[in-house]
Write a protein that holds these residues in place. Structure first.
Motif, PDB file in Angstrom:
ATOM      1  N   CYS A 283     -31.864  -5.695  -6.283  1.00  0.00           N
ATOM      2  CA  CYS A 283     -30.951  -5.394  -7.385  1.00  0.00           C
ATOM      3  C   CYS A 283     -31.732  -4.818  -8.561  1.00  0.00           C
ATOM      4  O   CYS A 283     -32.682  -5.436  -9.039  1.00  0.00           O
ATOM      5  CB  CYS A 283     -30.199  -6.658  -7.804  1.00  0.00           C
ATOM      6  SG  CYS A 283     -29.231  -6.465  -9.311  1.00  0.00           S
ATOM      7  N   HIS A 286     -32.298  -7.094 -11.688  1.00  0.00           N
ATOM      8  CA  HIS A 286     -32.897  -8.424 -11.599  1.00  0.00           C
ATOM      9  C   HIS A 286     -34.059  -8.667 -12.588  1.00  0.00           C
ATOM     10  O   HIS A 286     -34.240  -9.790 -13.055  1.00  0.00           O
ATOM     11  CB  HIS A 286     -33.331  -8.745 -10.151  1.00  0.00           C
ATOM     12  CG  HIS A 286     -34.684  -8.247  -9.767  1.00  0.00           C
ATOM     13  ND1 HIS A 286     -34.870  -7.116  -8.990  1.00  0.00           N
ATOM     14  CD2 HIS A 286     -35.933  -8.725 -10.022  1.00  0.00           C
ATOM     15  CE1 HIS A 286     -36.153  -6.930  -8.800  1.00  0.00           C
ATOM     16  NE2 HIS A 286     -36.821  -7.881  -9.412  1.00  0.00           N
ATOM     17  N   CYS A 289     -32.249  -9.961 -15.654  1.00  0.00           N
ATOM     18  CA  CYS A 289     -31.107 -10.854 -15.439  1.00  0.00           C
ATOM     19  C   CYS A 289     -31.516 -12.319 -15.546  1.00  0.00           C
ATOM     20  O   CYS A 289     -32.455 -12.767 -14.874  1.00  0.00           O
ATOM     21  CB  CYS A 289     -30.478 -10.583 -14.073  1.00  0.00           C
ATOM     22  SG  CYS A 289     -29.051 -11.619 -13.703  1.00  0.00           S
ATOM     23  N   ALA A 292     -31.172 -14.220 -12.061  1.00  0.00           N
ATOM     24  CA  ALA A 292     -31.850 -13.670 -10.889  1.00  0.00           C
ATOM     25  C   ALA A 292     -32.569 -14.751 -10.087  1.00  0.00           C
ATOM     26  O   ALA A 292     -33.147 -15.689 -10.644  1.00  0.00           O
ATOM     27  CB  ALA A 292     -32.843 -12.600 -11.323  1.00  0.00           C
ATOM     28  N   CYS A 296     -32.480 -11.683  -5.049  1.00  0.00           N
ATOM     29  CA  CYS A 296     -32.123 -10.506  -5.835  1.00  0.00           C
ATOM     30  C   CYS A 296     -33.245  -9.471  -5.850  1.00  0.00           C
ATOM     31  O   CYS A 296     -33.006  -8.282  -6.090  1.00  0.00           O
ATOM     32  CB  CYS A 296     -31.791 -10.912  -7.266  1.00  0.00           C
ATOM     33  SG  CYS A 296     -30.479 -12.143  -7.397  1.00  0.00           S
ATOM     34  N   LYS A 297     -34.472  -9.922  -5.590  1.00  0.00           N
ATOM     35  CA  LYS A 297     -35.616  -9.013  -5.600  1.00  0.00           C
ATOM     36  C   LYS A 297     -35.748  -8.230  -4.303  1.00  0.00           C
ATOM     37  O   LYS A 297     -36.548  -7.301  -4.218  1.00  0.00           O
ATOM     38  CB  LYS A 297     -36.902  -9.806  -5.844  1.00  0.00           C
ATOM     39  CG  LYS A 297     -36.901 -10.583  -7.158  1.00  0.00           C
ATOM     40  CD  LYS A 297     -38.154 -11.427  -7.284  1.00  0.00           C
ATOM     41  CE  LYS A 297     -38.136 -12.278  -8.555  1.00  0.00           C
ATOM     42  NZ  LYS A 297     -39.343 -13.121  -8.684  1.00  0.00           N
ATOM     43  N   CYS A 314     -23.003  -8.180  -6.972  1.00  0.00           N
ATOM     44  CA  CYS A 314     -23.877  -9.261  -7.438  1.00  0.00           C
ATOM     45  C   CYS A 314     -23.858 -10.401  -6.433  1.00  0.00           C
ATOM     46  O   CYS A 314     -22.827 -10.678  -5.803  1.00  0.00           O
ATOM     47  CB  CYS A 314     -23.402  -9.761  -8.810  1.00  0.00           C
ATOM     48  SG  CYS A 314     -24.448 -11.071  -9.502  1.00  0.00           S
TER      49      CYS A 314
END
Length: 318
Positions: A283, A286, A289, A292, A296-297, A314
């Motif tokens: 994302c 991230h 965020c 996160a 998300c990575k 999301c």
């Protein structure tokens, strides 16, 4: 409302030193008849690139790698340059950010407006083109339109120049108007006048894509909003749903940064957007965020439809 223009899974990259860097990533959106659809995002998010694909006005180093832009059952990306010239203005009009750089300082407003009108209506006489230009200036509420038609761009204020650009677009009677941050560099009062004008145009049956970086502006005027971050749409919803129940952390952060409640301390989004040459895995939001997690990575979450009809990308809504 019927869909008038649809962008499907649009991917675009820039060729920088013989290496492609993604700019737009699976962008999809629909513009419905009689609607103002606003695309919101920080500078560099890909808002302008998204709409310039529709009118084929991309920089030379921009490469569309996949996707479609559908209008009247036709993929606009497959049009030849000649076909695109016929479409631009007559069906889809583009209002740029800075009217001063879009108007030729050496030609009168009349010369520039009639040139555009005659280019798309070769059967008209010059006199008829002048009459159409004059009528269009009056439609956008320019006072003393006859004299303004004879003026040069540098003799007009920024607000008047923007009205001239809008009038030129209206003179060709397009179905769709793309307004790319049309209030940039205008004072607050003139901003409101230009946006109110666009709203009136919408109410006369036109469909508008409004590009902006300011959620506060579109909160009053837009019908539907798409939020972009680093080339990807992360949330889209009708205006009331988006403001009453934002789902993506980026959307929430943008809304919390609006100065609605003077008693509430404004929040800022930590960090800054990455440049196009910085490749972010997973994302794109991230690194900034607060919600996160490790997933998300590494994973990109596609847009999914929520029960209230909005779309969000999301992990919180997987």
């Amino acid at each position: 409302m019927d869909t008038l223009l649809e962008i499907k899974n649009l991917n675009l990259s820039f060729d920088i030193n013989d290496k492609l860097y993604p700019c737009l990533k699976d962008v999809s959106l629909k513009l419905k008849k009689g609607e103002i659809h606003s695309i919101i995002g920080e500078s560099g998010s890909g808002k302008t690139m998204t709409v310039t694909c529709a009118v084929k006005l991309l920089p030379k180093n921009a490469k569309i790698t996949s996707g479609e832009v559908i209008y009247q059952n036709q993929n606009l990306l497959s049009l030849s340059e000649r076909e695109a010239d016929k479409l631009r203005g007559s069906k889809i009009a583009y209002i740029p950010q800075d009217p001063m750089t879009s108007l030729n300082p050496l030609l009168t407003i009349e010369s520039q407006m009639t040139e555009a009108i005659l280019a798309h209506n070769k059967s008209l006489t010059k006199k008829e083109a002048v009459e159409i230009a004059l009528k269009s200036l009056k439609e956008v509420k320019i006072q003393d339109a006859e004299n303004k038609l004879k003026a040069y761009p540098f003799e007009l204020s920024g607000g008047l120049r923007q009205r001239v650009i809008i009038a030129t677009a209206l003179s060709l009677n397009p179905e769709i108007i793309i307004a790319d941050e049309p209030t940039t560099a205008l004072d607050v009062t003139v901003q409101a006048q230009i946006l109110e004008l666009l709203y009136e145009i919408k109410n006369k049956g036109k469909s508008i894509i409004l590009i902006s970086h300011d959620l506060g502006i579109v909160n009053k005027w837009a019908d539907y909003i798409s939020i972009m971050y680093l080339g990807r749409i992360v949330e889209s919803a009708n205006k009331s749903t988006l403001f009453s129940n934002p789902k993506h952390p980026y959307t929430k952060a943008l809304i919390e940064a609006l100065p609605y409640n003077k008693e509430k301390r404004l929040k800022n989004i930590k960090g800054a957007p990455a440049s196009i040459t910085e490749m972010i895995a997973g994302c794109e939001f991230h690194p900034r965020c607060e919600f996160a997690q490790d997933i998300c990575k590494n994973k990109i979450f596609p847009l999914k439809k929520a029960p209230d009809g909005s779309f969000v990308s999301c992990r919180l809504f997987e």
